[in-house]
Design a protein around this motif. Structure first.
Motif: not given
Length: 150
Positions: A60, A64, A71-72, A75, A78-79, A89
């Motif tokens: 990650v 990034s 990363p925030g 995320s 990615l979800k 993941r």
């Protein structure tokens, strides 16, 4: 009819690099939108997939860095991509503290469809490829110049 550019006013909207970049970015993303919709991808998700098609598996943190996203922000992308079955993941085998992003079979197969996008964008823009390559090089220099000092 466009108004003439005021070359004497340093704050004239039309002279601002930030304005030109902002409008260009929105306009180019709008060109991508109808090409990405059949793949079920938004433009940010497409950027994630481009990085993964080139470099997977990725941590990650590395993803990034490549995308220059915190990363925030990354995320939720990615979800969503995981929920549609394009990636997984999982714990990094070399570092259990880190998550690795791995493409699924469906995610790898999506690349074949995505290969049609770059030529379609070039065609839609109607600009010589050389102009787009020069623009890319200039923007890459702007990105580097705008980075805060280390």
């Amino acid at each position: 009819m466009s108004e003439p550019i005021d070359t004497t006013d340093p704050l004239a909207l039309e002279r601002q690099v930030c304005f030109a970049l902002s409008v260009a970015a929105r306009s180019v993303v709008a060109v991508y939108r109808p090409l990405l919709e059949p793949l079920g991808l938004t433009h940010p998700q497409y950027l994630v997939m481009l990085a993964l098609w080139q470099h997977a598996p990725l941590s990650v943190r590395r993803l990034s860095e490549l995308l220059q996203l915190d990363p925030g922000t990354l995320s939720p992308l990615l979800k969503r991509l995981e929920s549609v079955g394009y990636l997984r993941r999982e714990r990094d085998r070399s570092d259990e503290r880190s998550l690795a992003i791995v493409l699924t079979t469906e995610g790898r197969a999506l690349r074949d469809k995505a290969e049609r996008i770059p030529p379609a964008v070039v065609q839609r823009l109607g600009m010589p490829i050389e102009d787009l390559q020069h623009l890319h090089a200039a923007l890459t220099r702007v990105i580097a110049a705008a980075k805060p000092p280390a």
